[in-house]
Motif scaffolding. Structure first.
Motif, PDB file in Angstrom:
ATOM      1  N   HIS A 194       1.027   9.739 -14.682  1.00 33.85           N
ATOM      2  CA  HIS A 194       1.546   8.469 -15.192  1.00 33.85           C
ATOM      3  C   HIS A 194       1.769   8.495 -16.704  1.00 33.85           C
ATOM      4  O   HIS A 194       2.595   7.760 -17.223  1.00 33.85           O
ATOM      5  N   ILE A 197       5.203   9.773 -17.055  1.00 30.93           N
ATOM      6  CA  ILE A 197       6.159   8.741 -16.631  1.00 30.93           C
ATOM      7  C   ILE A 197       6.327   7.712 -17.754  1.00 30.93           C
ATOM      8  O   ILE A 197       7.429   7.297 -18.103  1.00 30.93           O
ATOM      9  N   LEU A 302      11.935  -0.947  -8.670  1.00 35.00           N
ATOM     10  CA  LEU A 302      10.485  -0.764  -8.544  1.00 35.00           C
ATOM     11  C   LEU A 302       9.790  -1.516  -9.676  1.00 35.00           C
ATOM     12  O   LEU A 302       9.919  -1.142 -10.841  1.00 35.00           O
ATOM     13  N   ARG A 304       6.230  -1.905 -10.759  1.00 34.34           N
ATOM     14  CA  ARG A 304       4.884  -1.393 -10.457  1.00 34.34           C
ATOM     15  C   ARG A 304       3.903  -2.524 -10.745  1.00 34.34           C
ATOM     16  O   ARG A 304       3.350  -2.627 -11.844  1.00 34.34           O
ATOM     17  N   ARG A 340       6.845  -4.079  -5.829  1.00 38.27           N
ATOM     18  CA  ARG A 340       5.916  -3.271  -5.034  1.00 38.27           C
ATOM     19  C   ARG A 340       4.548  -3.924  -5.103  1.00 38.27           C
ATOM     20  O   ARG A 340       4.065  -4.242  -6.193  1.00 38.27           O
ATOM     21  N   LYS A 348      -5.141   5.111 -10.790  1.00 39.29           N
ATOM     22  CA  LYS A 348      -5.061   3.752 -11.332  1.00 39.29           C
ATOM     23  C   LYS A 348      -6.290   2.960 -10.903  1.00 39.29           C
ATOM     24  O   LYS A 348      -6.295   2.332  -9.845  1.00 39.29           O
ATOM     25  N   MET A 437       7.560   2.052   0.904  1.00 37.24           N
ATOM     26  CA  MET A 437       7.795   3.281   0.157  1.00 37.24           C
ATOM     27  C   MET A 437       7.584   4.458   1.087  1.00 37.24           C
ATOM     28  O   MET A 437       6.681   4.441   1.934  1.00 37.24           O
ATOM     29  N   GLU A 439       6.241   7.689   0.781  1.00 35.22           N
ATOM     30  CA  GLU A 439       5.459   8.474  -0.189  1.00 35.22           C
ATOM     31  C   GLU A 439       4.561   9.491   0.500  1.00 35.22           C
ATOM     32  O   GLU A 439       3.944  10.316  -0.168  1.00 35.22           O
ATOM     33  N   GLY A 460       9.252   7.391  -2.923  1.00 30.89           N
ATOM     34  CA  GLY A 460       8.417   7.644  -4.102  1.00 30.89           C
ATOM     35  C   GLY A 460       8.199   9.142  -4.171  1.00 30.89           C
ATOM     36  O   GLY A 460       7.248   9.675  -3.605  1.00 30.89           O
ATOM     37  N   THR A 461       9.114   9.815  -4.856  1.00 27.65           N
ATOM     38  CA  THR A 461       9.047  11.284  -4.832  1.00 27.65           C
ATOM     39  C   THR A 461       7.822  11.846  -5.560  1.00 27.65           C
ATOM     40  O   THR A 461       7.415  12.967  -5.283  1.00 27.65           O
ATOM     41  N   ASN A 462       7.233  11.045  -6.466  1.00 27.10           N
ATOM     42  CA  ASN A 462       6.062  11.577  -7.183  1.00 27.10           C
ATOM     43  C   ASN A 462       4.923  11.836  -6.205  1.00 27.10           C
ATOM     44  O   ASN A 462       4.293  12.888  -6.213  1.00 27.10           O
ATOM     45  N   ASP A 463       4.673  10.845  -5.359  1.00 32.59           N
ATOM     46  CA  ASP A 463       3.612  11.040  -4.373  1.00 32.59           C
ATOM     47  C   ASP A 463       4.088  11.873  -3.192  1.00 32.59           C
ATOM     48  O   ASP A 463       3.343  12.712  -2.690  1.00 32.59           O
ATOM     49  N   ARG A 473      -0.650  15.754  -8.383  1.00 27.15           N
ATOM     50  CA  ARG A 473       0.319  15.424  -9.426  1.00 27.15           C
ATOM     51  C   ARG A 473      -0.281  15.397 -10.824  1.00 27.15           C
ATOM     52  O   ARG A 473       0.435  15.325 -11.818  1.00 27.15           O
ATOM     53  N   CYS A 510      12.944   6.099  -5.966  1.00 32.79           N
ATOM     54  CA  CYS A 510      12.429   5.519  -7.209  1.00 32.79           C
ATOM     55  C   CYS A 510      11.412   6.418  -7.919  1.00 32.79           C
ATOM     56  O   CYS A 510      10.884   6.055  -8.955  1.00 32.79           O
ATOM     57  N   GLY A 511      11.121   7.597  -7.366  1.00 27.99           N
ATOM     58  CA  GLY A 511      10.227   8.523  -8.065  1.00 27.99           C
ATOM     59  C   GLY A 511      10.979   9.209  -9.192  1.00 27.99           C
ATOM     60  O   GLY A 511      12.186   8.995  -9.375  1.00 27.99           O
TER      61      GLY A 511
HETATM   62  C1  PEP Z   1       6.118   7.587  -6.580  1.00 34.20           C
HETATM   63  O1  PEP Z   1       5.077   7.941  -6.030  1.00 34.20           O
HETATM   64  O2  PEP Z   1       7.134   8.315  -6.658  1.00 34.20           O
HETATM   65  C2  PEP Z   1       6.220   6.252  -7.192  1.00 34.20           C
HETATM   66  C3  PEP Z   1       7.373   5.769  -7.605  1.00 34.20           C
HETATM   67  O3  PEP Z   1       5.071   5.555  -7.352  1.00 34.20           O
HETATM   68  P1  PEP Z   1       3.995   5.873  -8.517  1.00 34.20           P
HETATM   69  O4  PEP Z   1       4.579   6.919  -9.426  1.00 34.20           O
HETATM   70  O5  PEP Z   1       3.707   4.597  -9.208  1.00 34.20           O
HETATM   71  O6  PEP Z   1       2.835   6.392  -7.728  1.00 34.20           O
END
Ligand code: PEP
Ligand code: MG
Length: 549
Positions: A194, A197, A302, A304, A340, A348, A437, A439, A460-463, A473, A510-511
């Motif tokens: 994060h 990000i 998104l 957050r 979301r 978090k 999402m 994810e 949510g491509t990050n997760d 991550r 949205c990632g």
């Molecule tokens: C994700 O996981 O891609 C996402 C957008 O959510 P976050 O980064 O807040 O976990």
């Protein structure tokens, strides 16, 4: 500027943004814990400062306890009553005063006494008393927060700096005065943490995973290169001149490109073959709406929402949330706003939720898993979203879905909230869109089943990346695996896109991958309907979509 004592030191890490900075570095401790080593005045004054902070903290803790009763329930709220009682403990107060008498600042004295009491409680081998050790830590942080809030004014300093930290939790980042930050450097962390990000959202350079930088460098001048992923401490004069020239050259190129992008800002993002993609923004709160709109956001893809819960001592009330969502919806003037629902847990953490420490937090109690247990918190948020939906075009989006049962339970709770509002004649959009999402690999694999239950998916491509490739991550050591490979994740996205389209819905991404321009053509080919990125990336993505086949 003094360049006589040259001999620069370079730390190499991973760059996460394409920009550079030059300025003084400051360590997180010195930024958040202002002057916590020095007494403010005489010992008597320091004692008074501490005692008044305790009094204030007791007062605010009791207020939190009262409010928590209605937001998180009677039994969960008890913890704050216990905190208030612990704050009145005479032995603890005497122990802090003794430390102050021997020269410690209030902050140091509180920390020292807190540690002493916590370790005594932990050593007794009793589960209940061990848990109280954590409470002691919480109340100490509460007193320190109060001390520093009072002290902030006298420590105001407008100088900007490059922030250096071991790693930054989202809670710490929301506490920082962002206008002063030139860049981020973290010892650990990874490109999809994060912190990274946030750096991208702020358009400032960041370098993660540089390893430990010794504290003695606090206050030194440094060059931060987010492109090459390095930080040069005490650079020599030539390095600085070269850096400034390079930055000027780059700024010129960027400005020219930006001029072109601004000229197409209000045109729809349509590929050469006529495929239209919606360009939406990712935001953390209402303050970011202006940046989104001024960069051509056609909606918010998104919000957050958990960022409004961080850096507070208690959960926001339904009314507070309603007002915040209503204001965002109004500012967006009929453009879609995807809210979301609360996604806490993992990195978090919110202290007042009192979540247990876990071995594998990313695989543990987070997002919808918490909300389905703490129904009152979840329903309060849903009611706030529904109420705000009367003032704009709002959609609800649920994070971290991995089973059909979770989706059905969420739908049930949303229905309950709608009935509660209707029975009180409170307005809301009865056709409010519901999305989830994507994810977890599980959600992509059963996307054909889930698609029947919702209006849209947002990937949510990050997760999704971390769970698909089994790559934490936050861990820079393994981040290259998903940077160098994306076939698996693209297949999951395609599966999800096909499933939702077959059911008449739409799909967004949205990632962070949404902002990776080398993937835009592939998203177009898959049939992605919307991409949502941090405001500084909106123009670039729009330009790229228009250039796609
Ligand atoms: C994700 O996981 O891609 C996402 C957008 O959510 P976050 O980064 O807040 O976990
Ligand atoms: Mg996520």
């Amino acid at each position: 500027m003094d360049f006589l004592n040259t001999g620069c030191t370079i730390f190499q890490g991973i760059g996460v943004t394409n920009s550079k900075a030059y300025g003084k570095i400051r360590f997180l401790d010195t930024v958040i814990n202002y002057d916590n080593n020095k007494q403010i005045g005489s010992v008597g004054e320091e004692r008074a400062r501490f005692l008044s902070a305790v009094e204030e903290t007791i007062k605010s803790t009791r207020e939190i306890a009262e409010r928590a009763k209605s937001t998180i329930g009677e039994s969960e709220a008890q913890i704050f009553e216990i905190h208030a009682m612990l704050l009145e403990d005479e032995d603890f107060i005497d122990s802090v005063l003794l430390e102050i008498d021997s020269g410690a600042s209030s902050e140091k004295a509180v920390l020292k006494s807190g540690e002493k009491y916590s370790s005594i409680l932990r050593s007794l081998g009793d589960e209940y008393l061990s848990a109280r050790a954590t409470d002691i830590k919480d109340i100490c942080m509460g007193i320190i927060d109060t001390l520093q809030a009072k002290n902030k004014k006298s420590n105001q300093n407008d100088e900007q700096y490059i922030l250096v930290a071991n790693d930054l939790t989202p809670t710490q980042t929301v506490k920082l005065d962002k206008s002063k930050i030139l860049g981020f450097v973290t010892f650990d962390g990874s490109p999809s943490s994060h912190t990274a990000i946030l750096a991208r959202a702020m358009s400032i350079p960041a370098v993660v995973a540089v390893g430990k930088i010794p504290n003695e460098y606090d206050g030194s001048l440094a060059l931060l290169d987010g492109v090459r992923g390095k930080i040069t401490i005490n650079p020599d004069e030539n390095d600085v001149l070269e850096f400034k020239k390079e930055r000027e050259r780059e700024n010129k190129i960027v400005l020219e490109h930006e001029r072109y992008l601004r000229s197409i800002m209000h045109r729809p993002a349509v590929t050469k073959s006529g495929q239209k993609i919606l360009i939406y923004a990712n935001i953390g709160d209402g303050d970011e709406v202006e940046g989104a709109l001024s960069n051509g956001a056609e909606g918010i893809g998104l919000l957050r929402s958990e960022f409004m819960y961080l850096s507070r001592q208690n959960a926001p009330s339904e009314e507070e949330l309603f007002l915040a969502y209503k204001s965002i919806a109004s500012k967006m003037q009929g453009k879609r706003v995807v809210i979301r629902t609360l996604d806490i847990g993992a990195d978090k953490q919110i202290p007042y939720f009192n979540l247990d420490k876990e071995e594998n937090p990313a695989l543990g109690y987070r997002g919808i898993r918490i909300c389905l247990d703490r129904k009152e918190i979840f329903k309060g948020q849903i009611r706030a979203i529904l109420r705000a939906s009367a003032y704009g075009r709002i959609s609800i989006m649920i994070p971290m879905i991995s089973t059909l049962d979770e989706v059905l339970k969420c739908k049930g709770l949303i229905e309950e909230c709608k009935k509660e509002l209707s029975s009180k004649n409170i307005d809301f959009d009865s056709k409010i869109e519901l999305g989830i999402m994507i994810e977890t690999p599980a959600s992509a694999i059963i996307s054909d089943i889930l698609a029947k239950e919702v209006d849209f998916f947002s990937v949510g491509t990050n997760d999704l990346t971390q769970y698909t490739y089994a790559v934490d991550r936050q861990n820079a050591r393994v981040s290259h695996i998903c940077e160098e490979n994306n076939v698996a994740i693209m297949r999951l996205i395609k599966m999800s896109a096909d499933a939702i389209h077959q059911n008449g819905g739409w799909i967004g991404v949205c990632g962070e991958m949404a902002a990776d321009l080398s993937l835009t053509q592939e998203f177009v080919n898959i049939g992605i309907d919307e991409v949502s990125v941090s405001p500084p990336y909106l123009l670039g993505v729009r330009g790229k979509v228009c250039a796609c086949k």
